[in-house]
Design a protein around this motif. Structure first.
Motif, PDB file in Angstrom:
ATOM      1  N   VAL A 157       0.839  -1.194   0.000  1.00  0.00           N
ATOM      2  CA  VAL A 157       0.000   0.000   0.000  1.00  0.00           C
ATOM      3  C   VAL A 157       0.877   1.248   0.000  1.00  0.00           C
ATOM      4  O   VAL A 157       1.787   1.390   0.819  1.00  0.00           O
ATOM      5  CB  VAL A 157      -0.927   0.024   1.228  1.00  0.00           C
ATOM      6  CG1 VAL A 157      -1.770   1.288   1.243  1.00  0.00           C
ATOM      7  CG2 VAL A 157      -1.822  -1.213   1.253  1.00  0.00           C
ATOM      8  N   ALA A 158       0.580   2.164  -0.933  1.00  0.00           N
ATOM      9  CA  ALA A 158       1.283   3.441  -1.014  1.00  0.00           C
ATOM     10  C   ALA A 158       0.264   4.558  -0.856  1.00  0.00           C
ATOM     11  O   ALA A 158      -0.561   4.771  -1.748  1.00  0.00           O
ATOM     12  CB  ALA A 158       2.020   3.568  -2.338  1.00  0.00           C
ATOM     13  N   ARG A 159       0.314   5.267   0.270  1.00  0.00           N
ATOM     14  CA  ARG A 159      -0.619   6.374   0.532  1.00  0.00           C
ATOM     15  C   ARG A 159       0.165   7.663   0.718  1.00  0.00           C
ATOM     16  O   ARG A 159       1.059   7.746   1.562  1.00  0.00           O
ATOM     17  CB  ARG A 159      -1.449   6.104   1.791  1.00  0.00           C
ATOM     18  CG  ARG A 159      -2.414   4.942   1.684  1.00  0.00           C
ATOM     19  CD  ARG A 159      -3.376   4.926   2.864  1.00  0.00           C
ATOM     20  NE  ARG A 159      -4.298   3.802   2.808  1.00  0.00           N
ATOM     21  CZ  ARG A 159      -4.130   2.669   3.476  1.00  0.00           C
ATOM     22  NH1 ARG A 159      -3.063   2.510   4.254  1.00  0.00           N
ATOM     23  NH2 ARG A 159      -5.017   1.700   3.375  1.00  0.00           N
ATOM     24  N   GLY A 160      -0.187   8.683  -0.068  1.00  0.00           N
ATOM     25  CA  GLY A 160       0.449   9.981   0.075  1.00  0.00           C
ATOM     26  C   GLY A 160       1.934   9.974  -0.209  1.00  0.00           C
ATOM     27  O   GLY A 160       2.671  10.805   0.326  1.00  0.00           O
ATOM     28  N   ILE A 161       2.379   9.082  -1.077  1.00  0.00           N
ATOM     29  CA  ILE A 161       3.797   8.962  -1.391  1.00  0.00           C
ATOM     30  C   ILE A 161       4.163   9.890  -2.548  1.00  0.00           C
ATOM     31  O   ILE A 161       3.420  10.003  -3.527  1.00  0.00           O
ATOM     32  CB  ILE A 161       4.143   7.506  -1.776  1.00  0.00           C
ATOM     33  CG1 ILE A 161       3.828   6.550  -0.612  1.00  0.00           C
ATOM     34  CG2 ILE A 161       5.589   7.379  -2.213  1.00  0.00           C
ATOM     35  CD1 ILE A 161       4.660   6.769   0.620  1.00  0.00           C
ATOM     36  N   GLU A 162       5.327  10.542  -2.456  1.00  0.00           N
ATOM     37  CA  GLU A 162       5.840  11.365  -3.543  1.00  0.00           C
ATOM     38  C   GLU A 162       7.228  10.886  -3.922  1.00  0.00           C
ATOM     39  O   GLU A 162       8.110  10.794  -3.068  1.00  0.00           O
ATOM     40  CB  GLU A 162       5.878  12.836  -3.148  1.00  0.00           C
ATOM     41  CG  GLU A 162       6.330  13.748  -4.262  1.00  0.00           C
ATOM     42  CD  GLU A 162       6.151  15.218  -3.942  1.00  0.00           C
ATOM     43  OE1 GLU A 162       6.640  16.057  -4.720  1.00  0.00           O
ATOM     44  OE2 GLU A 162       5.513  15.526  -2.907  1.00  0.00           O
TER      45      GLU A 162
ATOM     46  N   GLY B   7       4.860  -4.181   1.477  1.00  0.00           N
ATOM     47  CA  GLY B   7       4.070  -3.846   2.653  1.00  0.00           C
ATOM     48  C   GLY B   7       3.657  -2.391   2.583  1.00  0.00           C
ATOM     49  O   GLY B   7       2.998  -1.980   1.642  1.00  0.00           O
ATOM     50  N   LEU B   8       4.088  -1.595   3.558  1.00  0.00           N
ATOM     51  CA  LEU B   8       3.770  -0.175   3.584  1.00  0.00           C
ATOM     52  C   LEU B   8       4.910   0.635   2.960  1.00  0.00           C
ATOM     53  O   LEU B   8       6.045   0.626   3.457  1.00  0.00           O
ATOM     54  CB  LEU B   8       3.538   0.289   5.023  1.00  0.00           C
ATOM     55  CG  LEU B   8       2.303  -0.266   5.733  1.00  0.00           C
ATOM     56  CD1 LEU B   8       2.264   0.227   7.167  1.00  0.00           C
ATOM     57  CD2 LEU B   8       1.030   0.125   4.995  1.00  0.00           C
ATOM     58  N   PHE B   9       4.616   1.341   1.891  1.00  0.00           N
ATOM     59  CA  PHE B   9       5.640   2.116   1.208  1.00  0.00           C
ATOM     60  C   PHE B   9       6.101   3.302   2.051  1.00  0.00           C
ATOM     61  O   PHE B   9       7.215   3.800   1.876  1.00  0.00           O
ATOM     62  CB  PHE B   9       5.139   2.566  -0.159  1.00  0.00           C
ATOM     63  CG  PHE B   9       5.264   1.494  -1.211  1.00  0.00           C
ATOM     64  CD1 PHE B   9       6.234   1.560  -2.178  1.00  0.00           C
ATOM     65  CD2 PHE B   9       4.407   0.398  -1.200  1.00  0.00           C
ATOM     66  CE1 PHE B   9       6.371   0.566  -3.132  1.00  0.00           C
ATOM     67  CE2 PHE B   9       4.518  -0.605  -2.146  1.00  0.00           C
ATOM     68  CZ  PHE B   9       5.512  -0.523  -3.113  1.00  0.00           C
ATOM     69  N   SER B  10       5.271   3.760   2.965  1.00  0.00           N
ATOM     70  CA  SER B  10       5.654   4.876   3.833  1.00  0.00           C
ATOM     71  C   SER B  10       6.813   4.507   4.759  1.00  0.00           C
ATOM     72  O   SER B  10       7.482   5.391   5.294  1.00  0.00           O
ATOM     73  CB  SER B  10       4.452   5.343   4.657  1.00  0.00           C
ATOM     74  OG  SER B  10       3.950   4.280   5.464  1.00  0.00           O
ATOM     75  N   GLU B  11       7.062   3.229   4.954  1.00  0.00           N
ATOM     76  CA  GLU B  11       8.130   2.773   5.843  1.00  0.00           C
ATOM     77  C   GLU B  11       9.402   2.400   5.091  1.00  0.00           C
ATOM     78  O   GLU B  11      10.396   2.029   5.713  1.00  0.00           O
ATOM     79  CB  GLU B  11       7.645   1.578   6.668  1.00  0.00           C
ATOM     80  CG  GLU B  11       6.463   1.910   7.575  1.00  0.00           C
ATOM     81  CD  GLU B  11       5.951   0.698   8.344  1.00  0.00           C
ATOM     82  OE1 GLU B  11       6.429  -0.427   8.049  1.00  0.00           O
ATOM     83  OE2 GLU B  11       5.083   0.882   9.211  1.00  0.00           O
ATOM     84  N   ALA B  12       9.362   2.494   3.754  1.00  0.00           N
ATOM     85  CA  ALA B  12      10.500   2.050   2.945  1.00  0.00           C
ATOM     86  C   ALA B  12      11.437   3.219   2.625  1.00  0.00           C
ATOM     87  O   ALA B  12      11.083   4.388   2.756  1.00  0.00           O
ATOM     88  CB  ALA B  12      10.002   1.404   1.664  1.00  0.00           C
TER      89      ALA B  12
END
Length: 205
Positions: free
Chosen positions: A172-177, A188-193
């Motif tokens: 899942v990628a939310r609010g990623i730039e 998993g969570l792209f915000s943690e990568a």
């Protein structure tokens, strides 16, 4: 017309899609459809010349919505684009849905813009508002919501750090730039990568 075809067209009309014959006549405007009977297209969808609609593609737009697809874009089998009160615009020469299809859904007030030469594959999805820049890529089963991928060259660009932004993996990628020349790989969570230069994965010769 036999009974099965009549029932098929009646179902299409009730669901606000073109009949099989109307779908086939898109070819007279330069759209390429190897199998019109397997494709569902709403009357309000705008398709430019040389758009390729492979079997099992669905393009569904209500009267107050917008779907516009630029010249030479390839929509591979299993691709579904839905606009119900929103707007989906796809530039020229994009490649969407190879390796498992792709889902794009714009609800009321949502805007999804996909730039020239973008590449989206591997059964991922775009929902809410997203901006996928020129040459950007989404590679894998990734659920993208409110993401921005920067403009750049396509995957054919020899310098990986000049290519459009990339998300690869699954999750899942939310609010990623992701700006030009960068990539986030996650499962998993792209915000943690970690975000890296694309040359990390594709060293320059």
């Amino acid at each position: 017309m036999n009974e099965a075809d009549r029932r098929s067209d009646e179902a299409r009309r009730r669901l606000e899609f073109l009949s099989v014959e109307e779908t086939a006549t898109l070819g007279e405007r330069g759209v390429l459809l190897p199998d019109p009977g397997s494709v569902l297209v709403s009357p309000h969808v705008r398709l430019e010349e040389d758009v390729v609609l492979w079997p099992n593609v669905i393009l569904q737009a209500s009267s107050e919505s917008r779907i516009a697809i630029g010249r030479g874009t390839n929509l591979f089998p299993g691709t579904r684009i839905v606009s119900s009160g929103g707007a989906v615009t796809i530039g020229t020469g994009a490649e969407i849905g190879e390796e498992g299809g792709f889902t794009i859904k714009a609800g009321p007030g949502d805007t999804i813009a996909i730039g020239n030469g973008a590449r989206l594959l591997g059964s991922g999805s775009l929902t809410l508002s997203n901006w996928v820049g020129r040459g950007a890529q989404i590679l894998g089963s990734i659920r993208c919501q409110n993401c921005t991928l920067g403009d750049g060259g396509t995957y054919r660009e020899s310098d990986p750090d000049e290519r459009g932004g990339v998300l690869k993996g699954s999750g899942v990628a939310r609010g990623i730039e992701v700006p030009q020349g960068h990539v986030i790989q996650a499962f998993g969570l792209f915000s943690e990568a970690v975000m890296r230069r694309q040359s990390y994965f594709h060293p320059k010769g």
